[in-house]
Design an enzyme around this catalytic site. Structure first.
Site, PDB file in Angstrom:
ATOM      1  N   HIS A  69       0.909  -1.152   0.000  1.00 10.27           N
ATOM      2  CA  HIS A  69       0.000   0.000   0.000  1.00 10.27           C
ATOM      3  C   HIS A  69       0.943   1.196   0.000  1.00 10.27           C
ATOM      4  O   HIS A  69       1.350   1.692   1.042  1.00 10.27           O
ATOM      5  CB  HIS A  69      -0.921  -0.014   1.212  1.00 10.27           C
ATOM      6  CG  HIS A  69      -1.908  -1.153   1.155  1.00 10.27           C
ATOM      7  ND1 HIS A  69      -2.662  -1.550   2.212  1.00 10.27           N
ATOM      8  CD2 HIS A  69      -2.256  -1.978   0.135  1.00 10.27           C
ATOM      9  CE1 HIS A  69      -3.433  -2.580   1.853  1.00 10.27           C
ATOM     10  NE2 HIS A  69      -3.193  -2.852   0.599  1.00 10.27           N
ATOM     11  N   GLU A 114      -8.425  -3.826  -8.525  1.00 12.25           N
ATOM     12  CA  GLU A 114      -8.819  -5.067  -7.858  1.00 12.25           C
ATOM     13  C   GLU A 114     -10.278  -5.100  -7.398  1.00 12.25           C
ATOM     14  O   GLU A 114     -10.567  -5.172  -6.206  1.00 12.25           O
ATOM     15  CB  GLU A 114      -7.907  -5.319  -6.661  1.00 12.25           C
ATOM     16  CG  GLU A 114      -7.726  -4.144  -5.698  1.00 12.25           C
ATOM     17  CD  GLU A 114      -6.875  -4.528  -4.485  1.00 12.25           C
ATOM     18  OE1 GLU A 114      -7.174  -5.564  -3.871  1.00 12.25           O
ATOM     19  OE2 GLU A 114      -5.926  -3.790  -4.164  1.00 12.25           O
TER      20      GLU A 114
HETATM   21  N1  GLY Z   1      -3.038  -7.701  -0.742  1.00  7.64           N
HETATM   22  C1  GLY Z   1      -3.479  -6.522  -0.172  1.00  7.64           C
HETATM   23  C2  GLY Z   1      -4.324  -5.778  -1.089  1.00  7.64           C
HETATM   24  O1  GLY Z   1      -4.787  -6.307  -2.073  1.00  7.64           O
HETATM   25  O2  GLY Z   1      -4.529  -4.610  -0.930  1.00  7.64           O
HETATM   26 MN    MN Z   2      -4.096  -4.728  -3.370  1.00  4.35          MN
HETATM   27 MN    MN Z   3      -3.875  -8.018  -2.953  1.00  5.01          MN
END
Ligand code: GLY
Ligand code: MN
Ligand code: MN
Length: 443
Positions: A358, A381
């Site tokens: 992050h 995502e």
């Molecule tokens: N793996 C942590 C996220 O996708 O933010």
């Molecule tokens: Mn992520």
């Molecule tokens: Mn992730």
């Protein structure tokens, strides 16, 4: 391939150029973290310090002084010590550290008490990030207090948070950084392929995690960028699941969120696939919505867009998809306005990615979403998560959790998906999983 001396020097020069005359910046290395008694966690260098020096040891500190005639950059680090090096491995020592980092001055960290107060004296501002290393916070406060108390003191320098300036630099990746992130994403994609090929019912989630880690470590990426998530069935609904200790079941999906850290840069990739290698009708229907939501979001990673555009695009596609499937009822824009999608899609579509998973950098500037610029790297995502006890949706959809995550660099020509080698469409995933099954039979 890694970051060269000249790039580190360029980064420091850029940071110094943004500091006012009369100021000084202090950037510490990470501390070693005790695990128990005399055993430590694997050392991970502080990303800010690593960004500016490339120096990998603990007990070190960088001081930048824009108007110091004898040299604007000073490194403090451990001295060589034959006894300690026999047990813990080599130390560079100040001379070799200065040479390796392209700095003109380096001093023993044991001299900090003698040198740093003198550098602080008479400064108008000290740029430093308080709160991260409490022991150093206290030490600096002590130095400043002493300066303030000294006869004829002209006052204590104002303390200013260094994060804003430094993190604005880290947010925009150089071509070399994007190449390193591409490598991290490629190793990670290979790990996801391996896990897909090896996946079958009866495995523990941690055994699938082992397949991922096998590829990471084998490629020299010794640490994952964050704890790997392997969530079978309803475990996929737990956002930060990482116990990874359940058995994978025939008929369930498994969500694998895993990324390596490679030469200081991270990847963050999620794939969701059927444990038995074949999507059911319901799984496929939901998966295709997430995939379309992701494609729409990636398409918005463009010059002229702002940070929220990719998120809005995925929300729109996912809301429409859920309406088409009958899981949400009503008019799409009304549902978006009311935030009805949040019952199934409760997180945002991504975050900055870089040396930290992050990564640093503000998402808003002066209260407005940040404009996207070349060199920014982010995850995209989206997901759909349907609670196991949601009696508002047909039973066959309940307990399904899906997320698809890729790493996207904004280049001058548009979005570049760094993790594109990880299979993603239903056909690609089923094909990769079949390859694994065929190999299994041949053995
Ligand atoms: N793996 C942590 C996220 O996708 O933010
Ligand atoms: Mn992520
Ligand atoms: Mn992730």
């Amino acid at each position: 391939m890694s970051i060269g001396k000249r790039e580190y020097a360029r980064r420091r020069a850029r940071l110094i150029a943004g500091l006012p005359q009369g100021s000084l910046a202090v950037v510490p290395a990470a501390r070693e973290q005790l695990r128990s008694r005399d055993t430590y966690f694997p050392f991970r260098q502080d990303s800010d310090f690593l960004y500016l020096t490339g120096f990998a040891e603990p007990e070190a500190l960088l001081v930048l002084v824009p108007d110091r005639a004898q040299g604007r950059e000073l490194l403090f680090c451990r001295e060589r010590n034959a006894d300690k090096e026999l047990w813990d491995g080599p130390r560079l020592g100040p001379e070799r550290a200065a040479e390796q980092c392209g700095l003109c001055d380096a001093f023993p960290i044991s001299d900090l008490d003698d040198i740093l107060p003198g550098l602080l004296e008479g400064r108008t501002r000290v740029y430093y990030t308080f709160g991260r290393y409490p022991q150093l916070d206290r030490r600096l406060q002590r130095y400043l207090h002493t300066i303030g108390q000294a006869p004829g003191s002209v006052g204590v320098p104002e303390l200013v948070d260094l994060d804003r300036q430094l993190h604005d630099l880290r947010l925009i990746k150089s071509a070399q950084e994007v190449r390193l992130m591409q490598s991290a994403a490629e190793i990670t994609a290979e790990a996801h392929c391996r896990a897909m090929r090896r996946c079958c019912a009866g495995l523990y989630e941690f055994q699938l995690e082992a397949e991922i880690l096998h590829t990471f470590v084998g490629a020299g990426a010794r640490q994952p960028a964050y704890p790997t998530i392997v969530g079978g069935g309803t475990n996929a609904l737990v956002m930060h699941y990482c116990s990874n200790n359940a058995v994978l079941k025939n008929g369930d999906l498994v969500l694998v969120d895993a990324g390596c850290e490679h030469r200081g840069y991270t990847a963050d990739v999620t794939r969701t696939y059927p444990v038995n290698g074949r999507f059911s009708g319901e799984q496929k229907a939901l998966y295709e919505i997430v995939l379309a939501g992701q494609a729409a979001a990636i398409d918005k990673v463009r010059l002229g867009a702002h940070w929220d555009h990719p998120h809005m695009a995925s929300v729109e596609v996912i809301t429409r998809g859920l309406v088409d499937l009958g899981l949400l009822r009503g008019d799409v824009s009304g549902l978006i306005e009311a935030g009805a999608y949040r019952r199934f899609y409760m997180h945002r579509t991504g975050h900055w990615l870089g040396m930290d998973v992050h990564d640093v950098g503000d998402y808003r500037v002066h209260g407005q979403w940040r404009q996207l610029e070349p060199g920014m790297v982010m995850t995209v995502e989206p997901g759909i998560y349907i609670a196991a006890d949601d009696d508002q949706v047909p039973e066959r959809y309940r307990g399904i959790g899906i997320r698809v995550e890729d790493d996207v660099a904004l280049m001058k020509s548009g979005p570049l998906v760094l993790s594109s080698a990880a299979p993603k469409t239903v056909a690609e995933i089923e094909y990769t999983m079949r390859q694994g099954a065929v190999q299994e039979e041949l053995w």
